[in-house]
Design a protein around this motif. Structure first.
Motif, short mmCIF file in Angstrom:
data_model
loop_
_atom_site.label_atom_id
_atom_site.label_comp_id
_atom_site.label_asym_id
_atom_site.label_seq_id
_atom_site.Cartn_x
_atom_site.Cartn_y
_atom_site.Cartn_z
N ASP A 18 36.99 44.93 39.75
CA ASP A 18 35.52 44.99 39.50
C ASP A 18 34.83 43.65 39.73
O ASP A 18 33.87 43.31 39.01
CB ASP A 18 35.23 45.47 38.06
N VAL A 19 35.31 42.89 40.69
CA VAL A 19 34.68 41.59 40.97
C VAL A 19 33.87 41.69 42.26
O VAL A 19 34.38 42.12 43.30
CB VAL A 19 35.74 40.48 41.11
N LEU A 20 32.61 41.29 42.16
CA LEU A 20 31.74 41.18 43.33
C LEU A 20 31.63 39.71 43.67
O LEU A 20 31.22 38.90 42.83
CB LEU A 20 30.35 41.77 42.98
N ASN A 27 26.67 31.76 43.48
CA ASN A 27 27.38 31.01 42.44
C ASN A 27 28.50 30.09 42.94
O ASN A 27 29.43 29.80 42.20
CB ASN A 27 27.87 31.94 41.32
N PHE A 100 34.63 36.46 31.93
CA PHE A 100 35.06 37.55 32.83
C PHE A 100 35.91 37.01 33.99
O PHE A 100 36.94 37.58 34.31
CB PHE A 100 33.82 38.28 33.39
N THR A 101 35.47 35.93 34.61
CA THR A 101 36.18 35.48 35.80
C THR A 101 37.38 34.58 35.47
O THR A 101 38.33 34.52 36.24
CB THR A 101 35.26 34.71 36.78
N PHE A 127 25.23 36.70 36.37
CA PHE A 127 25.85 38.02 36.31
C PHE A 127 25.77 38.59 34.91
O PHE A 127 25.82 37.85 33.91
CB PHE A 127 27.35 37.93 36.68
N ALA A 129 27.94 41.65 33.14
CA ALA A 129 29.01 42.65 33.33
C ALA A 129 29.21 43.39 32.01
O ALA A 129 28.52 44.37 31.72
CB ALA A 129 30.28 41.95 33.81
N LYS A 157 26.26 44.41 36.92
CA LYS A 157 27.16 45.49 37.32
C LYS A 157 26.98 46.60 36.28
O LYS A 157 27.55 46.57 35.20
CB LYS A 157 28.60 44.97 37.39
O1 LIG Z 1 31.06 36.07 40.81
C1 LIG Z 1 31.13 36.90 39.89
N1 LIG Z 1 31.42 38.20 40.22
C2 LIG Z 1 31.51 39.18 39.28
O2 LIG Z 1 31.79 40.35 39.61
C3 LIG Z 1 31.28 38.80 37.94
N2 LIG Z 1 31.29 39.51 36.77
C4 LIG Z 1 30.99 38.65 35.81
N3 LIG Z 1 30.82 37.41 36.31
C5 LIG Z 1 30.98 37.48 37.64
N4 LIG Z 1 30.90 36.53 38.60
#
Ligand SMILES: O=c1[nH]c(=O)c2nc[nH]c2[nH]1
Ligand SMILES: O=P(O)(O)OC[C@H]1O[C@H](OP(=O)(O)OP(=O)(O)O)[C@H](O)[C@@H]1O
Length: 193
Positions: A18-20, A27, A100-101, A127, A129, A157
């Protein structure tokens, strides 16, 4: 915000877990003109609200918040730190947040000098999430007696649910692009209408 959605379609990549990945413009490498347009969009959304301070969390929120501040009368930008430092002195508001990351828990710290009762705070981040980072910032605001006037997010997301929970609780969350679904196999990304 169409411009942000287009950039995500053009330059974003969907990773497993689930990483975009949008580090070409949001970023890691930063498109300051895009940040400026994002700031203008938040200023329009939060028009009429008094914002005395912008609060974000290191690292990725800082650049975006600083550019956005130009659209909020140059309101001071405070970023919560994720590590103790000899440079952090005096009384502090602290909590912990799961990153998260980085997949680990971090302290989240703001000096009591820079967040006060009577502050009307706009939270900004790159972000949203699960909402852990924002929960941490909201807790610091409550500890300080500051009012959270709104939350400006670049990419939410939506399928992870953090944003909708905050909206249900009454927070005014303005996410400029909400990803409803994404697929790391096909690379497809669908945005909330
Ligand atoms: O670069 C990112 N991609 C993500 O999917 C994400 N989710 C929380 N923080 C994030 N940072
Ligand atoms: O809603 P959440 O589940 O909390 O996810 C959002 C948070 O995750 C990222 O921080 P992270 O610590 O992963 O990376 P960063 O240091 O690059 O900001 C991002 O910058 C947000 O602060």
């Amino acid at each position: 915000m169409k411009e942000l959605e287009e950039r995500i379609r053009e330059q974003g990549t969907v990773k497993s877990g689930d990483v975009l990945k949008v580090d070409a413009f949001l970023n890691h490498q930063c498109d300051v003109e895009l940040f400026d347009h994002m700031g203008a969009a938040w200023a329009e959304h939060f028009q009429g609200k008094t914002i005395t301070k912008i609060l974000t969390i290191e690292a990725s929120g800082i650049g975006i918040a600083c550019v956005a501040a130009r659209h909020f009368g140059n309101a001071p930008v405070v970023f919560a730190k994720k590590a103790q430092s000899i440079n952090l002195d005096g009384d502090q508001y602290t909590t912990t947040v799961y990153s998260f990351t980085k997949q680990k828990e971090f302290p989240v710290i703001v000096s009591k000098r820079y967040l006060n009762e009577g502050d009307h705070v706009l939270l900004i981040d790159d972000f949203l999430a699960n909402g852990k980072a924002l929960r941490g910032l909201i807790e610091l605001c409550h500890k300080a007696g500051a009012v959270v006037e709104g939350i400006g997010i670049a990419v939410e997301k939506g399928f992870q649910g953090g944003g909708d929970k905050l909206r249900e609780e009454g927070y005014d969350v303005d996410s400029l692009a909400i990803v409803e679904s994404m697929d790391s196999q096909t690379g497809s990304i669908t945005f909330r209408a």
